[in-house]
Design an enzyme around this catalytic site. Structure first.
Site, mmCIF file in Angstrom:
data_model
loop_
_atom_site.group_PDB
_atom_site.id
_atom_site.type_symbol
_atom_site.label_atom_id
_atom_site.label_comp_id
_atom_site.label_asym_id
_atom_site.label_seq_id
_atom_site.Cartn_x
_atom_site.Cartn_y
_atom_site.Cartn_z
ATOM 1 N N HIS A 125 -5.702 -4.288 -0.865
ATOM 2 C CA HIS A 125 -5.626 -3.191 -1.846
ATOM 3 C C HIS A 125 -5.796 -3.704 -3.272
ATOM 4 C CE1 HIS A 125 -4.677 -0.083 1.061
ATOM 5 N NE2 HIS A 125 -4.003 -1.031 1.690
ATOM 6 N N SER A 128 0.795 -1.237 0.000
ATOM 7 C CA SER A 128 0.000 0.000 0.000
ATOM 8 C C SER A 128 0.822 1.278 0.000
ATOM 9 C CB SER A 128 -0.928 -0.002 1.203
ATOM 10 O OG SER A 128 -0.176 -0.012 2.393
ATOM 11 N N LYS A 160 -12.457 -1.593 2.603
ATOM 12 C CA LYS A 160 -11.878 -0.703 1.592
ATOM 13 C C LYS A 160 -12.819 -0.671 0.369
ATOM 14 C CE LYS A 160 -7.159 -1.552 3.292
ATOM 15 N NZ LYS A 160 -7.174 -0.665 4.432
HETATM 16 N N1 PLP Z 1 -3.782 -5.762 5.255
HETATM 17 C C1 PLP Z 1 -3.470 -4.671 4.528
HETATM 18 C C2 PLP Z 1 -2.509 -4.799 3.385
HETATM 19 C C3 PLP Z 1 -4.047 -3.421 4.828
HETATM 20 O O1 PLP Z 1 -3.732 -2.337 4.118
HETATM 21 C C4 PLP Z 1 -4.956 -3.335 5.918
HETATM 22 C C5 PLP Z 1 -5.569 -2.042 6.288
HETATM 23 O O2 PLP Z 1 -4.961 -1.026 6.381
HETATM 24 C C6 PLP Z 1 -5.243 -4.494 6.642
HETATM 25 C C7 PLP Z 1 -4.647 -5.684 6.283
HETATM 26 C C8 PLP Z 1 -6.215 -4.469 7.774
HETATM 27 O O3 PLP Z 1 -7.516 -4.382 7.259
HETATM 28 P P1 PLP Z 1 -8.736 -4.030 8.201
HETATM 29 O O4 PLP Z 1 -8.908 -2.546 8.167
HETATM 30 O O5 PLP Z 1 -9.903 -4.778 7.636
HETATM 31 O O6 PLP Z 1 -8.384 -4.519 9.576
#
Ligand code: PLP
Length: 410
Positions: A225, A197, A256
């Site tokens: 993402h 990200s 998201k």
């Molecule tokens: N994995 C990645 C690559 C993320 O960008 C995020 C969120 O920022 C998460 C996991 C965690 O997701 P959640 O907001 O559903 O806990």
């Protein structure tokens, strides 16, 4: 009674000591320039928002609202309908009395969407990542993880007892070396974000799958993402790179592109999902997803199962932004992904430019060390299907003017 007074005064002293430790810690964060402030939004999430302290509409280019579904009328209505029919929440975990038909239905739809055998919902993808590795891997197994994987993957791996190998970011040679080292382990799992990200770069999944097959390893990807918009039908990085049948386990988020409310999930082989329901601690010991959240996410998935139109429109807007910015002289990192990091280098410059962009009615955020490496500060722009072409052009114009002011472009 005097003893009570002595204990009370010791309690006060302990609280005062803790307060001073915490205040010193906070002062150190401020002094290091890494304090994270929070702007307050006074409207729904969307392309145009109202931000406390700013007048009028602000164009939002920093949400993970990739498909603009966070305030899509059908997604909102589905949440309202579920709230009315199923109530505000379950007051229970799934295995006690927290499973409704809508939870099962959403799990089936997500499994279908990803073309995997089964699915398990969690309160977040953070929880899905925290709950997976400990269940799947024991001390006789090995986990091979990209050094830039998301914090929740790192934490999840810390909780498991497998041997840990960290390979250099997207470096297939280093991964191969580590796979050789792990050859004597019972199970081997290669773990990577599908899309990283901070840079919007895409994991080399074909090469990873080739190596995994050569050394008898499984592949896991975190698709937070990517789900909903990468690949011809928005199935994700595995679809984009033609490896849907070679990646065994996918974790992703409902927070998201899929409506943006909250929640996460794992899709993969049925026995794995069944074992997670029995043993995964964030699943067993945390409340069920609230019905309105399930309702909204289900509608988002249904929209995507029915058509790939929204995902395609987002891809076109991403290219409009990337091309115009590159032509104007900016360096945009990453591949053809809606995460478009405008590379600036200097941390102060990134923060000043982001502030200036708000004067043009554009909300973007500067990222600097320790979130990204030193000297690689950037403004991370995120494109959404909800942006119009005019919104994109306005954002580019604002960048050109602030970029000229700060000498970034001529
Ligand atoms: N994995 C990645 C690559 C993320 O960008 C995020 C969120 O920022 C998460 C996991 C965690 O997701 P959640 O907001 O559903 O806990």
């Amino acid at each position: 009674c005097w003893l009570g007074l002595v204990f009370a005064s010791r309690g006060y002293a302990a609280a005062a000591q803790a307060r001073s430790v915490l205040e010193n810690e906070l002062a150190a964060i401020r002094a290091a320039g890494t304090w994270k402030g929070e702007r307050v939004i006074k409207s729904k999430q969307g392309a145009h928002i109202h931000v406390d302290g700013s007048r009028g509409d602000i164009l939002n280019f920093c949400a993970n609202n990739y498909l603009g579904l966070s305030s899509h009328p059908e997604v909102v209505q589905a949440g309202v309908d579920a709230l009315k029919m199923y109530g505000a929440g379950l007051s229970s975990v799934r295995f006690i009395c927290g499973t409704q038909d809508i939870h099962k239905d959403l799990e089936q739809k997500l499994a279908k969407f990803h073309e995997r055998e089964d699915c398990i919902l969690y309160a977040s993808c953070f929880d899905a990542n925290a709950g997976l590795f400990e269940v799947l891997l024991g001390p006789d197994d090995a986990v091979l993880s990209d050094e830039l994987n998301h914090a929740s993957i790192i934490d999840g791996i810390r909780l498991c007892r497998a041997k840990r190998f960290r390979y250099k970011h997207m470096d297939l040679n280093d991964l191969e070396d580590k796979l050789k080292e792990a050859e004597s382990s019972r199970l081997r799992l290669v773990v990577t974000d599908g899309v990283f990200s901070m840079d919007g770069d895409i994991a080399p999944l074909q090469g990873i799958c080739d190596l995994a097959e050569k050394y008898g390893a499984m592949v896991f990807i975190d698709e937070c993402h990517a789900t909903g918009f990468l690949g011809a039908r928005g199935r994700g990085t595995d679809e984009l790179l033609g490896v849907m049948d070679r990646v065994q386990i996918v974790n992703s988020t409902l927070g998201k592109a899929l409506g943006g409310a909250a929640g996460g999930y794992t899709v993969g082989p049925k026995p794995l999902i069944e074992l997670l329901r029995q043993r995964s601690r964030p699943y067993l010991f945390s409340n069920s997803l609230p019905p309105p959240v399930v309702g909204s996410a289900t509608r988002a998935v249904e929209l995507l199962l029915a058509s790939n139109e929204i995902a395609q429109s987002m891809a076109a807007k991403t290219m409009r932004f990337r091309n115009a910015m590159t032509q104007a002289g900016f360096t945009i990192s990453g591949a053809a992904h809606p995460i478009c990091p405008v590379m600036l280098g200097d941390a102060q410059l990134a923060s000043l430019m982001a502030d200036d962009m708000l004067n043009f009615g554009v909300y973007v955020i500067g990222f600097s060390y320790p979130v990204v490496p030193k000297g690689k500060a950037r403004i991370r722009v995120q494109i959404s299907a909800a942006h119009t072409d005019q919104d994109i052009d306005h954002c580019v114009d604002a960048f050109i003017q602030t970029g000229r002011k700060h000498g970034v472009i001529s």
